[in-house]
Scaffold this motif. Structure first.
Motif, mmCIF file in Angstrom:
data_model
loop_
_atom_site.group_PDB
_atom_site.id
_atom_site.type_symbol
_atom_site.label_atom_id
_atom_site.label_comp_id
_atom_site.label_asym_id
_atom_site.label_seq_id
_atom_site.Cartn_x
_atom_site.Cartn_y
_atom_site.Cartn_z
ATOM 1 N N LEU A 107 0.801 -1.220 0.000
ATOM 2 C CA LEU A 107 0.000 0.000 0.000
ATOM 3 C C LEU A 107 0.832 1.266 0.000
ATOM 4 C CD1 LEU A 107 -2.864 -1.129 2.418
ATOM 5 C CD2 LEU A 107 -2.671 -1.387 -0.061
ATOM 6 N N ASN A 108 2.155 1.132 -0.039
ATOM 7 C CA ASN A 108 3.028 2.291 -0.185
ATOM 8 C C ASN A 108 3.111 2.757 -1.640
ATOM 9 O OD1 ASN A 108 4.022 2.572 2.596
ATOM 10 N ND2 ASN A 108 4.980 0.575 2.223
ATOM 11 N N PHE A 109 2.547 1.961 -2.558
ATOM 12 C CA PHE A 109 2.564 2.301 -3.977
ATOM 13 C C PHE A 109 1.185 2.772 -4.420
ATOM 14 C CE2 PHE A 109 6.183 -0.396 -3.402
ATOM 15 C CZ PHE A 109 7.114 -0.003 -4.358
ATOM 16 N N LYS A 110 1.131 3.424 -5.566
ATOM 17 C CA LYS A 110 -0.139 3.818 -6.177
ATOM 18 C C LYS A 110 -0.664 2.609 -6.944
ATOM 19 C CE LYS A 110 0.900 8.759 -6.772
ATOM 20 N NZ LYS A 110 2.310 8.783 -6.322
ATOM 21 N N ASN A 111 -1.440 1.800 -6.297
ATOM 22 C CA ASN A 111 -1.945 0.563 -6.894
ATOM 23 C C ASN A 111 -3.248 0.796 -7.645
ATOM 24 O OD1 ASN A 111 -0.033 -1.505 -5.758
ATOM 25 N ND2 ASN A 111 -0.785 -0.637 -3.836
ATOM 26 N N VAL A 112 -3.308 0.226 -8.849
ATOM 27 C CA VAL A 112 -4.527 0.244 -9.649
ATOM 28 C C VAL A 112 -4.860 -1.195 -10.000
ATOM 29 C CG1 VAL A 112 -5.597 1.013 -11.793
ATOM 30 C CG2 VAL A 112 -3.969 2.505 -10.619
ATOM 31 N N VAL A 113 -6.126 -1.571 -9.828
ATOM 32 C CA VAL A 113 -6.539 -2.944 -10.149
ATOM 33 C C VAL A 113 -7.608 -2.895 -11.238
ATOM 34 C CG1 VAL A 113 -7.487 -5.101 -9.279
ATOM 35 C CG2 VAL A 113 -6.031 -3.694 -7.799
ATOM 36 N N GLU A 114 -7.354 -3.636 -12.303
ATOM 37 C CA GLU A 114 -8.310 -3.728 -13.411
ATOM 38 C C GLU A 114 -8.894 -5.133 -13.465
ATOM 39 O OE1 GLU A 114 -8.592 -3.363 -18.303
ATOM 40 O OE2 GLU A 114 -6.681 -3.040 -17.288
ATOM 41 N N LEU B 214 -11.289 1.706 -1.264
ATOM 42 C CA LEU B 214 -11.175 3.051 -0.708
ATOM 43 C C LEU B 214 -10.493 3.038 0.654
ATOM 44 C CD1 LEU B 214 -14.597 4.666 -1.691
ATOM 45 C CD2 LEU B 214 -12.324 5.515 -2.306
ATOM 46 N N LYS B 215 -10.855 2.084 1.472
ATOM 47 C CA LYS B 215 -10.273 1.962 2.809
ATOM 48 C C LYS B 215 -8.768 1.738 2.745
ATOM 49 C CE LYS B 215 -10.668 -0.742 7.069
ATOM 50 N NZ LYS B 215 -11.364 -1.889 7.729
ATOM 51 N N ASN B 216 -8.307 1.071 1.697
ATOM 52 C CA ASN B 216 -6.890 0.720 1.577
ATOM 53 C C ASN B 216 -6.141 1.556 0.532
ATOM 54 O OD1 ASN B 216 -6.374 -1.861 3.330
ATOM 55 N ND2 ASN B 216 -8.388 -2.149 2.381
ATOM 56 N N ASN B 217 -6.781 2.639 0.088
ATOM 57 C CA ASN B 217 -6.127 3.565 -0.835
ATOM 58 C C ASN B 217 -5.731 2.897 -2.158
ATOM 59 O OD1 ASN B 217 -5.492 6.357 -1.009
ATOM 60 N ND2 ASN B 217 -3.308 5.879 -0.850
ATOM 61 N N ILE B 218 -6.595 2.021 -2.659
ATOM 62 C CA ILE B 218 -6.377 1.319 -3.920
ATOM 63 C C ILE B 218 -7.348 1.880 -4.951
ATOM 64 C CG2 ILE B 218 -6.448 -0.934 -5.078
ATOM 65 C CD1 ILE B 218 -6.076 -2.170 -2.227
ATOM 66 N N THR B 219 -6.890 2.081 -6.171
ATOM 67 C CA THR B 219 -7.731 2.618 -7.230
ATOM 68 C C THR B 219 -8.362 1.502 -8.057
ATOM 69 O OG1 THR B 219 -6.536 4.711 -7.411
ATOM 70 C CG2 THR B 219 -7.738 3.981 -9.361
ATOM 71 N N PHE B 220 -9.669 1.591 -8.227
ATOM 72 C CA PHE B 220 -10.412 0.676 -9.096
ATOM 73 C C PHE B 220 -10.340 1.250 -10.508
ATOM 74 C CE2 PHE B 220 -13.941 -1.425 -11.109
ATOM 75 C CZ PHE B 220 -14.162 -2.606 -10.397
ATOM 76 N N CYS B 221 -9.788 0.492 -11.427
ATOM 77 C CA CYS B 221 -9.563 0.968 -12.779
ATOM 78 C C CYS B 221 -10.881 1.152 -13.536
ATOM 79 C CB CYS B 221 -8.676 -0.015 -13.534
ATOM 80 S SG CYS B 221 -8.218 0.520 -15.193
#
Length: 237
Positions: free
Chosen positions: A133-140, A156-163
């Motif tokens: 979670l230290n990276f800008k993660n995007v999941v597609e 959202l809770k884990n600061n992850i972007t939904f592609c």
């Protein structure tokens, strides 16, 4: 990266773009240096097919301007073969290669799962547990079952972007409430080939007004990708 959308493509080495974007006489080895004169970001997809090395990423990093940003796609051995099972070491190795290779030019790390990878609570937990979670993660995702509130809340809770994906078989939702806007334009109705109209591109602009993130055109099997990217860049600016 405040209130800024960067536009780019998911590939660049395309002879079909000669006379349209590239000069007719430009050699293949000079295409990327021409590309980064017009765009400030590139979605590196070669790492999907072959696990990268620090040296490879350093070479790409060193040839680009200081303000250039790379987003990087995770290897298919992680997302399509192992599907995040028993590959914690390999995932961490990939993160390390990205960080050491691209340094301050590293944008997002993209994990794209196959259509066979449908939603389950166990799989959602597996993804979150394995992401750094230290990276800008995007999941597609390529299976529609992932378009649900449980997934969005956990991301959202884990600061992850939904592609956000523009794909013939998937919902056309533009997600604006995640850490970043990240849109992949794959081509509709013909995957990787179809062009987007000015009206469609303007609609995206209106939807992401005042947001920050990336739009990558992956409809690069024809001239559509580069023409759409150039038009989107003009529209956003």
């Amino acid at each position: 990266m405040k209130n800024k959308i960067l536009i780019g493509c998911s590939s660049f080495n395309n002879k079909l773009w000669k006379g349209i974007f590239y000069p007719d006489t430009l050699s293949g080895k000079d295409m990327f240096s021409f590309y980064y004169q017009y765009f400030k970001t590139y979605e590196f997809n070669g790492s999907f097919y072959r696990f990268p090395t620090v040296k490879v990423f350093e070479n790409w990093c060193n040839k680009t301007p200081e303000d250039f940003i790379f987003s990087v796609k995770a290897p298919k051995e992680i997302t399509h073969i192992s599907k995040f099972l028993n590959c914690e070491t390999r995932i961490n190795e990939f993160y390390k290669v990205c960080k050491l290779g691209f340094k301050e030019k590293l944008g997002c790390v993209l994990f794209q799962f196959p259509p066979s990878f449908s939603f389950s609570e166990e799989r959602l937990e597996l993804i979150i547990r394995n992401l750094d979670l230290n990276f800008k993660n995007v999941v597609e995702f390529r299976h529609e079952s992932w378009w649900n509130e449980r997934v969005w809340a956990a991301f959202l809770k884990n600061n992850i972007t939904f592609c956000s994906v523009s794909h013939p078989q998937l919902p056309q939702t533009i997600f604006k409430d995640f850490p970043l806007v990240y849109i992949r334009m794959h081509g509709i109705p013909k995957l990787f080939y179809s062009s987007y109209s000015s009206k469609e591109l303007l609609q995206i602009k209106h939807e992401i007004a005042s947001k920050s993130g990336f739009i990558y055109f992956n409809n690069t099997a024809s001239e559509a990708g580069i023409l759409n990217a150039l038009e989107m860049k003009r529209i956003i600016l």
